[in-house]
Structures are given as C-alpha cells and as structure tokens.
Design an enzyme around this catalytic site. Structure first.
Site, PDB file in Angstrom:
ATOM      1  CB  ILE A 143      -0.900   0.000   1.248  1.00 32.42           C
ATOM      2  CG1 ILE A 143      -1.752  -1.263   1.284  1.00 32.42           C
ATOM      3  CG2 ILE A 143      -1.798   1.236   1.268  1.00 32.42           C
ATOM      4  CD1 ILE A 143      -2.440  -1.498   2.604  1.00 32.42           C
ATOM      5  CB  CYS A 167     -12.413  -2.963   1.329  1.00 34.18           C
ATOM      6  SG  CYS A 167     -12.218  -4.445   2.360  1.00 34.18           S
TER       7      CYS A 167
END
Length: 266
Positions: A143, A167
């Site tokens: 990330i 998510c």
C-alpha cells in the site's frame, strides 16, 4: 494527523474465549511457519467465532430498548474496532437501516467503483461525509505510504466519529488499515495478525501478514512533521550539546593559553 493514541487499545474480541474468560496474549513476533500450523489455524477459527459473537453483542447493544420490529442485520464482517469506530464489508441496500442506526458522521471506502443503488442518496440524506480511497485489491505491491497516511489521518481523528471503514468484503484492505490502527495502540504483532486472519479466512494473504508484521509507525509521519515533532527537537538539542562539549574537550588547549607578561625594564 490525528493523535496516535486516540484509538482505544482494548481488544474487541481477540482475547475472549467461549466461556467468557480472558485468554493470555503471547507477544511472540510473527513467524511464517507457526502461522501455517494446525495450532494457529485452530486459534484463528476460534477467534473468528469470538469476533462474530462480539459483533452480535455490539449489534444487540445498539438496538437495546428499541422495538423488535426495528432490528436489522449488519453488513457482512461488521464489527466494532473501538468506541465509535466500525468495520464491515461494502454496505448493500438491505444494510442501510442498520448503518443508519449507527448515526455515522463519516464513511471511509477503500475501493473505487460504482456505488450500489441508493448509496449516494442514503449518504446525503444522513449527512455523512464519504471519503473514497482507490486502494488496489490484488496486493501485488505494498500500500503506498502516502495513501496509508491519508487514510490514517481520517480514521484516527475522533472528530470524524462515529466512523465506518469498509472495502468490498471487509477482509484484506480493511484488515490492513485496522492492523495499522492496532499498532498505533501498541497491540503486539501476534494479536494483530490473529485479528486480521479471523476476518480474512479462508483467504489469508501472506503479503498482508508480512505488511502488518513489518509496518513501522514512524512511516506515518511526513518528513516535515518528523522534523517538527517534540521528540526530534529534543534529539537535536541533545546532539548539539554533545558536539559543544566535545569541542571544549578536544579543542587545542594552546588556543586558550594566556600570554605571560614580559618583565618590565628597570
């Protein structure tokens, strides 16, 4: 950026057994072989059951005192991370009544895609601030640290609470963000990985485990913030003091030699 210590460090479900007794938490560092063993798999399954029970208990508290007819099921993988902070999968139409009961101020979405039917209208009607981060779901690369900084700045700020982070399935991307939050509240690596695994089963990603095990909280600070932090300032002054004392000790003493007076002629 919010205070690193704002999030509660009380475990939600990670250390409670079926009998309601606290289980000891072992602070061993992450070990890949141990994570693949039957013993760890058993602990993960047990933790998943406990987490589900905790989520149901949280739901029951939220609905306490309301008529039975107003009870609504939460989204998949819904759970309380701490007071006023929640996690889940992507809310669907049938989940909106439950989400509304949380009185949310903020929703953080970790995936960029077309919104489900009625989602934008639901957010607007309830005056919720909606922040979307386009985080990759394949995890072929880490990330980006700038993205994690931005996410953490929103999620760790209590002025944005109550807040829901989600998510698609509430497993991997959400699990990584929650794991970073746990690190900021001084959870040890074993507990963080156990919690991640409980929500990610049966698709635990080794790359996520590695990311959580190796993540450094100091990386959340931007260079300018790190230089301006009180800890950095104290280190600078200590360093300057050491240099000054070293100069006093090692500087040639001859430079400070006082000239002897010449005798006066008679």
């Amino acid at each position: 950026m919010g205070d690193l210590n704002l999030i509660s460090n009380q475990p939600q479900a990670a250390d409670v057994s079926r009998e309601g007794k606290l289980k000891p938490v072992m602070p061993e560092p992450y070990n890949k072989k141990a994570s693949q063993s039957v013993e760890v798999t058993s602990r993960r399954n047990s933790l998943a059951n406990n987490t589900s029970r905790e989520s149901q208990t949280c739901t029951g508290r939220l609905m306490l005192g309301r008529p039975a007819s107003t009870f609504h099921q939460p989204p998949i993988n819904f759970s309380a991370v701490s007071e006023g902070l929640y996690r889940s999968s992507y809310p669907q139409t049938q989940d909106y009544p439950f989400i509304q009961s949380l009185k949310l101020k903020t929703i953080v979405t970790l995936v960029k895609k077309d919104l489900p039917d009625g989602y934008q209208e639901f957010i607007q009607d309830n005056r919720i601030t909606h922040t979307i981060f386009d985080m990759t779901g394949t995890k072929k690369e880490d990330i980006p640290i700038d993205m994690m900084r931005s996410i953490y700045a929103v999620v760790s700020n209590r002025e944005n609470y109550p807040l829901l982070i989600h998510c698609n399935q509430g497993r991997h991307r959400t699990g990584c963000v929650v794991g970073v939050i746990r690190k900021s509240t001084e959870w040890n690596v074993k507990r963080i990985i156990d919690e991640y695994s409980a929500f990610a089963e049966p698709k635990v990603r080794e790359v996520d485990l590695k990311y959580l095990a190796e993540f450094e909280l100091s990386s959340l600070l931007r260079p300018s913030q790190a230089l301006a932090s009180p800890v950095s300032a104290r280190r600078f002054y200590r360093f300057a003091l050491v240099v000054f004392l070293a100069l006093l000790v090692f500087y040639p003493l001859s430079k400070f030699k006082v000239q002897e007076p010449h005798p006066r002629p008679y």
